[in-house]
Every structure is written in C-alpha cells, then in structure tokens.
Design an enzyme around this catalytic site. Structure first.
Site, PDB file in Angstrom:
ATOM      1  N   TYR A   1      43.281 -59.392  61.362  1.00 43.74           N
ATOM      2  CA  TYR A   1      42.637 -59.170  60.067  1.00 43.74           C
ATOM      3  C   TYR A   1      41.879 -57.850  60.048  1.00 43.74           C
ATOM      4  CZ  TYR A   1      44.199 -63.548  58.197  1.00 43.74           C
ATOM      5  OH  TYR A   1      45.029 -64.545  57.727  1.00 43.74           O
TER       6      TYR A   1
ATOM      7  N   ARG B   1      44.525 -55.262  59.309  1.00 40.28           N
ATOM      8  CA  ARG B   1      44.896 -55.273  57.897  1.00 40.28           C
ATOM      9  C   ARG B   1      43.745 -54.712  57.045  1.00 40.28           C
ATOM     10  NH1 ARG B   1      46.777 -61.233  56.774  1.00 40.28           N
ATOM     11  NH2 ARG B   1      47.196 -60.428  54.676  1.00 40.28           N
TER      12      ARG B   1
ATOM     13  N   ASN C   1      47.390 -61.766  46.738  1.00 40.84           N
ATOM     14  CA  ASN C   1      47.035 -60.720  47.702  1.00 40.84           C
ATOM     15  C   ASN C   1      45.560 -60.762  48.069  1.00 40.84           C
ATOM     16  OD1 ASN C   1      49.685 -60.061  47.425  1.00 40.84           O
ATOM     17  ND2 ASN C   1      49.316 -58.323  46.062  1.00 40.84           N
TER      18      ASN C   1
ATOM     19  N   HIS D   1      44.225 -66.611  47.137  1.00 40.26           N
ATOM     20  CA  HIS D   1      44.232 -66.787  48.597  1.00 40.26           C
ATOM     21  C   HIS D   1      43.090 -66.041  49.275  1.00 40.26           C
ATOM     22  CE1 HIS D   1      48.803 -67.693  48.127  1.00 40.26           C
ATOM     23  NE2 HIS D   1      48.056 -68.680  47.712  1.00 40.26           N
TER      24      HIS D   1
ATOM     25  N   CYS E   1      27.586 -65.866  63.597  1.00 41.17           N
ATOM     26  CA  CYS E   1      26.817 -66.289  62.418  1.00 41.17           C
ATOM     27  C   CYS E   1      25.326 -66.230  62.712  1.00 41.17           C
ATOM     28  CB  CYS E   1      27.211 -67.714  62.050  1.00 41.17           C
ATOM     29  SG  CYS E   1      26.164 -68.489  60.800  1.00 41.17           S
TER      30      CYS E   1
ATOM     31  N   CYS F   1      24.039 -70.212  62.587  1.00 42.48           N
ATOM     32  CA  CYS F   1      24.358 -71.249  63.572  1.00 42.48           C
ATOM     33  C   CYS F   1      25.019 -70.686  64.828  1.00 42.48           C
ATOM     34  CB  CYS F   1      25.283 -72.292  62.939  1.00 42.48           C
ATOM     35  SG  CYS F   1      26.992 -71.735  62.818  1.00 42.48           S
TER      36      CYS F   1
ATOM     37  N   SER G   1      57.838 -63.590  46.502  1.00 43.40           N
ATOM     38  CA  SER G   1      59.082 -64.269  46.907  1.00 43.40           C
ATOM     39  C   SER G   1      59.142 -65.683  46.349  1.00 43.40           C
ATOM     40  CB  SER G   1      59.154 -64.314  48.435  1.00 43.40           C
ATOM     41  OG  SER G   1      57.987 -64.980  48.941  1.00 43.40           O
TER      42      SER G   1
ATOM     43  N   ASN H   1      61.103 -57.496  40.776  1.00 41.05           N
ATOM     44  CA  ASN H   1      61.358 -57.676  42.208  1.00 41.05           C
ATOM     45  C   ASN H   1      62.722 -57.075  42.530  1.00 41.05           C
ATOM     46  OD1 ASN H   1      61.952 -58.734  44.838  1.00 41.05           O
ATOM     47  ND2 ASN H   1      60.443 -60.344  44.453  1.00 41.05           N
TER      48      ASN H   1
HETATM   49  C1  BV8 Z   1      47.754 -75.861  50.271  1.00 38.99           C
HETATM   50  C2  BV8 Z   1      46.157 -65.568  52.721  1.00 38.99           C
HETATM   51  C3  BV8 Z   1      46.870 -78.084  50.129  1.00 38.99           C
HETATM   52  C4  BV8 Z   1      46.091 -65.317  54.189  1.00 38.99           C
HETATM   53  C5  BV8 Z   1      48.192 -66.841  52.234  1.00 38.99           C
HETATM   54  C6  BV8 Z   1      54.826 -77.613  48.504  1.00 38.99           C
HETATM   55  C7  BV8 Z   1      56.068 -77.383  49.003  1.00 38.99           C
HETATM   56  C8  BV8 Z   1      56.203 -76.786  50.272  1.00 38.99           C
HETATM   57  C9  BV8 Z   1      55.093 -76.408  51.041  1.00 38.99           C
HETATM   58  C10 BV8 Z   1      53.865 -76.636  50.540  1.00 38.99           C
HETATM   59  C11 BV8 Z   1      53.724 -77.245  49.292  1.00 38.99           C
HETATM   60  N1  BV8 Z   1      52.408 -77.328  49.042  1.00 38.99           N
HETATM   61  C12 BV8 Z   1      51.710 -76.823  50.106  1.00 38.99           C
HETATM   62  C13 BV8 Z   1      52.587 -76.391  51.026  1.00 38.99           C
HETATM   63  C14 BV8 Z   1      52.243 -75.761  52.264  1.00 38.99           C
HETATM   64  C15 BV8 Z   1      52.039 -74.231  52.126  1.00 38.99           C
HETATM   65  C16 BV8 Z   1      53.301 -73.530  51.675  1.00 38.99           C
HETATM   66  O1  BV8 Z   1      53.481 -73.187  50.524  1.00 38.99           O
HETATM   67  N2  BV8 Z   1      54.154 -73.270  52.659  1.00 38.99           N
HETATM   68  C17 BV8 Z   1      55.382 -72.493  52.347  1.00 38.99           C
HETATM   69  C18 BV8 Z   1      55.493 -71.349  53.324  1.00 38.99           C
HETATM   70  C19 BV8 Z   1      56.570 -73.383  52.399  1.00 38.99           C
HETATM   71  N3  BV8 Z   1      50.957 -73.936  51.181  1.00 38.99           N
HETATM   72  C20 BV8 Z   1      49.700 -73.987  51.684  1.00 38.99           C
HETATM   73  O2  BV8 Z   1      49.419 -74.296  52.828  1.00 38.99           O
HETATM   74  C21 BV8 Z   1      48.587 -73.648  50.698  1.00 38.99           C
HETATM   75  N4  BV8 Z   1      47.554 -74.644  50.791  1.00 38.99           N
HETATM   76  O3  BV8 Z   1      48.760 -76.152  49.667  1.00 38.99           O
HETATM   77  O4  BV8 Z   1      46.688 -76.730  50.528  1.00 38.99           O
HETATM   78  C22 BV8 Z   1      47.845 -78.662  51.025  1.00 38.99           C
HETATM   79  C23 BV8 Z   1      47.749 -78.385  52.367  1.00 38.99           C
HETATM   80  C24 BV8 Z   1      48.723 -78.945  53.211  1.00 38.99           C
HETATM   81  C25 BV8 Z   1      49.792 -79.693  52.694  1.00 38.99           C
HETATM   82  C26 BV8 Z   1      49.823 -79.961  51.318  1.00 38.99           C
HETATM   83  C27 BV8 Z   1      48.857 -79.441  50.470  1.00 38.99           C
HETATM   84  C28 BV8 Z   1      47.901 -72.318  51.090  1.00 38.99           C
HETATM   85  C29 BV8 Z   1      48.838 -71.183  50.894  1.00 38.99           C
HETATM   86  C30 BV8 Z   1      48.079 -69.862  51.069  1.00 38.99           C
HETATM   87  C31 BV8 Z   1      48.228 -69.311  52.469  1.00 38.99           C
HETATM   88  N5  BV8 Z   1      47.595 -67.982  52.544  1.00 38.99           N
HETATM   89  N6  BV8 Z   1      47.554 -65.631  52.278  1.00 38.99           N
HETATM   90  C32 BV8 Z   1      46.579 -63.938  54.569  1.00 38.99           C
HETATM   91  O5  BV8 Z   1      47.003 -63.173  53.689  1.00 38.99           O
HETATM   92  O6  BV8 Z   1      46.495 -63.643  55.766  1.00 38.99           O
HETATM   93  S1  BV8 Z   1      49.836 -66.909  51.690  1.00 38.99           S
HETATM   94  C33 BV8 Z   1      50.413 -65.281  51.895  1.00 38.99           C
HETATM   95  O7  BV8 Z   1      51.802 -65.404  52.003  1.00 38.99           O
HETATM   96  C34 BV8 Z   1      50.199 -64.363  50.726  1.00 38.99           C
HETATM   97  O8  BV8 Z   1      48.939 -64.530  50.149  1.00 38.99           O
HETATM   98  C35 BV8 Z   1      51.317 -64.801  49.778  1.00 38.99           C
HETATM   99  O9  BV8 Z   1      50.924 -65.880  49.029  1.00 38.99           O
HETATM  100  C36 BV8 Z   1      52.366 -65.271  50.742  1.00 38.99           C
HETATM  101  C37 BV8 Z   1      53.434 -64.253  50.828  1.00 38.99           C
HETATM  102  O10 BV8 Z   1      54.193 -64.413  49.689  1.00 38.99           O
HETATM  103  P1  BV8 Z   1      54.407 -63.175  48.687  1.00 38.99           P
HETATM  104  O11 BV8 Z   1      53.107 -62.635  48.268  1.00 38.99           O
HETATM  105  O12 BV8 Z   1      55.355 -63.659  47.689  1.00 38.99           O
HETATM  106  O13 BV8 Z   1      55.045 -62.046  49.618  1.00 38.99           O
HETATM  107  P2  BV8 Z   1      56.379 -62.083  50.458  1.00 38.99           P
HETATM  108  O14 BV8 Z   1      56.162 -61.137  51.579  1.00 38.99           O
HETATM  109  O15 BV8 Z   1      56.805 -63.461  50.744  1.00 38.99           O
HETATM  110  O16 BV8 Z   1      57.474 -61.477  49.452  1.00 38.99           O
HETATM  111  C38 BV8 Z   1      57.306 -60.177  48.967  1.00 38.99           C
HETATM  112  C39 BV8 Z   1      58.233 -60.085  47.751  1.00 38.99           C
HETATM  113  O17 BV8 Z   1      58.027 -58.807  47.152  1.00 38.99           O
HETATM  114  C40 BV8 Z   1      59.710 -60.196  48.116  1.00 38.99           C
HETATM  115  O18 BV8 Z   1      60.362 -61.048  47.183  1.00 38.99           O
HETATM  116  C41 BV8 Z   1      60.229 -58.749  47.984  1.00 38.99           C
HETATM  117  O19 BV8 Z   1      61.560 -58.703  47.520  1.00 38.99           O
HETATM  118  C42 BV8 Z   1      59.274 -58.194  46.918  1.00 38.99           C
HETATM  119  N7  BV8 Z   1      59.056 -56.746  47.000  1.00 38.99           N
HETATM  120  C43 BV8 Z   1      59.092 -55.958  48.115  1.00 38.99           C
HETATM  121  N8  BV8 Z   1      58.802 -54.659  47.754  1.00 38.99           N
HETATM  122  C44 BV8 Z   1      58.556 -54.670  46.409  1.00 38.99           C
HETATM  123  C45 BV8 Z   1      58.697 -55.996  45.935  1.00 38.99           C
HETATM  124  N9  BV8 Z   1      58.519 -56.329  44.639  1.00 38.99           N
HETATM  125  C46 BV8 Z   1      58.198 -55.310  43.769  1.00 38.99           C
HETATM  126  N10 BV8 Z   1      58.015 -54.013  44.165  1.00 38.99           N
HETATM  127  C47 BV8 Z   1      58.196 -53.671  45.462  1.00 38.99           C
HETATM  128  N11 BV8 Z   1      58.037 -52.388  45.834  1.00 38.99           N
HETATM  129 ZN    ZN Z   2      27.267 -70.602  60.835  1.00 35.91          ZN
END
Ligand code: BV8
Ligand code: ZN
EC number: 2.3.1.286
Length: 251
Positions: A71, A74, A105, A122, A156, A159, A198, A222
């Site tokens: 982090y 980043r 983001n 997020h 912290c 704590c 995505s 996209n």
């Molecule tokens: C949760 C912060 C309750 C940290 C991030 C339902 C179905 C399946 C799975 C789940 C579900 N519900 C919950 C889940 C589990 C999970 C999930 O979705 N898993 C996925 C992988 C299957 N979700 C969670 O855990 C969420 N919490 O639901 O809590 C819960 C908990 C457990 C179980 C049930 C319920 C929390 C999700 C948030 C995680 N934190 N970020 C950090 O950044 O370090 S997610 C992180 O990844 C980003 O924030 C972002 O959201 C994600 C990446 O996705 P994108 O932003 O779309 O980026 P990506 O790289 O994938 O794609 C880029 C796109 O851009 C591509 O399409 C590319 O073609 C395009 N592109 C490239 N260049 C360009 C462009 N477009 C335009 N111009 C360009 N130049």
């Molecule tokens: Zn603390």
C-alpha cells in the site's frame, strides 16, 4: 447493446440532454495515469502475488509488513502521478450538469481533477486507521522509495495496534454511506457512464443492473468487452482519456 469504436450520435445526445450524470469508475479509469489495474500483473516485491490475494484480511494477518509496503508503494505511485484528460472532462461536466462519481478506486485522481461529489465504495489510500480499535490515524506515512524491502506499519496512539490502510478488503463489508449514496446516484440519474471496470467485483458490479432495470441509458467505456457490456445501452471500445473528453464536449 452496440459495441462501437467511435461514439454514436445517440450517446452524445443522451449526455447532452442529461441534467444528472452518474459515473461508475474502476481501475481502468486511472490506467492512463500510469496506475496498474487489478488485472495487470504486480511488479517488484509483489510480482508473485495477484492484487486480490494481497487485498485481504488474511494476507494482512499473515504478514502486515508485506501488505503495508504494497500500500505504501501504491500510495507513492498515486502521489507521483496526475489526473488525465478523462478525469478532467468528468470534472468539467460539473459546470453544466449535476455529476456524481461512484468509484471503486482508492486513488484521489477524481478529486485532484476537481470533481466534488466522489463516493469511494472501496475506501481510500489516503485514510488510515488502527486495525485493532479503528482509531483514525492522521500522522504522516512513509511511502518513500526504494520499495525493495518490507516496512513496518505505524502504531496506534490509543491502543498500540498496527495501523492499516482505510481500504475495503475482499470479504469486508463496504462502508454504508458511500454505498447508499452510490445506489441513490445510480437510481436517480438521467445517464450512467460505466468506465474502466471489469464488472467482476461485487456488490459494485451490481450497480449498472439498477439503471438497466429502470430503463436509464448506460454508456460503457472499456477497450475490452465485460460482463456488463450486454446490459449497457452503448458499449464504447475506447479508453477513458479518449472517450470522456468527446462526451464532455457534446454539452
Ligand atoms: C463484500 C480496495 C460482504 C482494496 C477492492 C457475489 C458474487 C461473487 C462474489 C462476491 C459476491 N458478493 C461478495 C463477493 C465477494 C467479493 C467479490 O466480488 N469477489 C469477486 C472477485 C468474485 N466481494 C467482496 O468481498 C466485497 N465485500 O461483498 O462484503 C460479503 C463478504 C463476503 C461474502 C459475501 C458478502 C468487497 C469488494 C472490495 C474489495 N476491495 N479494492 C485495494 O484497492 O487494495 S476491489 C478492487 O478490485 C478495486 O477497488 C476494484 O473494485 C476491483 C478491480 O476491479 P476494476 O476496478 O473493475 O478493475 P480491473 O483491474 O478488474 O479491470 C480494469 C478494467 O478496465 C478492465 O475491464 C480493462 O479492460 C479496463 N481498462 C483498462 N485500461 C482502460 C480501461 N478502461 C478504460 N480506459 C482504459 N485506459
Ligand atoms: Zn488502536
């Protein structure tokens, strides 16, 4: 859904007429500012790890220094870059429309471009709290180069627990305020622009469905097709920095 490499007049007209514009952005929105997306392979210390594996409470509990250093790398990358023409175009829109940004983001490029209504689903790389007692941490963090060796997270003041980044990790619930604001912004807009995501991470990836069910026009930007493309009214095979300024000029 029509996939187009240039912007059809219909899309320009929809944006031109809209009073309330909601933008749902993902990592691709910041790609042209040089920030790696979650699809891009990691580099340096973290090259053998995929981002989704690092952004988890498990990875933190296993090795907080390793995750903290990721982090800080980043954090450094974001501070060293700048918003691009796409971020600036979206900020420009605020002069003639009510624009709300719902972003996955954790960077601050929308705000640095001048956008004033940005909801971070997020979390943010620029907020920190105690992993143990959640006490907010506002002191400086050391994100200086080189990023070759792991560094210790600060402690912290309340704590003594480790300080963690104020982001939402996989398996963690989204903060309710930005989530509810995001749902409201998608539900009440005249056009939804889905850029650089995505559409694989939930619940964010479920937001365009709300607009789709209400018959609200949705424009995807996209270079690649995504699972969201078929739900969108128009899917532009273009980059954020190319398509957004053209859409902005239609107003
Ligand atoms: C949760 C912060 C309750 C940290 C991030 C339902 C179905 C399946 C799975 C789940 C579900 N519900 C919950 C889940 C589990 C999970 C999930 O979705 N898993 C996925 C992988 C299957 N979700 C969670 O855990 C969420 N919490 O639901 O809590 C819960 C908990 C457990 C179980 C049930 C319920 C929390 C999700 C948030 C995680 N934190 N970020 C950090 O950044 O370090 S997610 C992180 O990844 C980003 O924030 C972002 O959201 C994600 C990446 O996705 P994108 O932003 O779309 O980026 P990506 O790289 O994938 O794609 C880029 C796109 O851009 C591509 O399409 C590319 O073609 C395009 N592109 C490239 N260049 C360009 C462009 N477009 C335009 N111009 C360009 N130049
Ligand atoms: Zn603390």
């Amino acid at each position: 859904m029509a996939a187009c490499s240039s912007i059809p007049d219909f899309a320009l007209q929809v944006v031109k007429k809209a009073d309330r514009i909601t933008v749902l952005s993902g990592a691709g929105m910041s790609a042209e500012s040089g920030l790696p997306t979650f699809r891009d392979a990691q580099t340096g210390l973290w090259e053998r790890f995929d981002a989704a594996a690092l952004a988890t409470p498990e990875a933190w509990n296993r090795d907080p220094e390793f995750v903290w250093s990721w982090y800080m790398w980043r954090h450094h990358l974001v501070r060293a870059t700048a918003p691009h023409a796409g971020h600036l175009a979206v900020a420009q829109w605020e002069h003639s429309a009510d624009v709300t940004i719902v972003t996955q983001n954790v960077d601050d490029l929308h705000e640095r471009a001048g956008s004033s209504h940005v909801h971070h689903l997020h979390g943010s790389l620029f907020h920190f709290r105690c992993a143990q007692c959640s006490f907010a941490y506002s002191d400086e963090v050391d994100d200086s180069e080189p990023h070759e060796s792991p560094r210790r997270p600060p402690r912290c003041q309340r704590c003594g627990g480790l300080i963690r980044p104020g982001v939402v990790w996989f398996g963690e619930m989204l903060p309710s305020e930005p989530w509810e604001a995001g749902v409201q912004a998608v539900d009440s807009c005249d056009v939804l622009v889905v850029v650089g995501t995505s559409g694989l991470v939930y619940p964010a990836a479920g937001l365009p469905q709300i607009a789709h069910e209400k018959g609200i026009p949705t424009i995807e930007i996209n270079p690649d097709e995504t699972p969201l493309s078929r739900e969108c009214t128009v899917s532009l095979r273009m980059s954020a920095a190319t398509a957004l300024p053209i859409l902005a000029r239609s107003r």
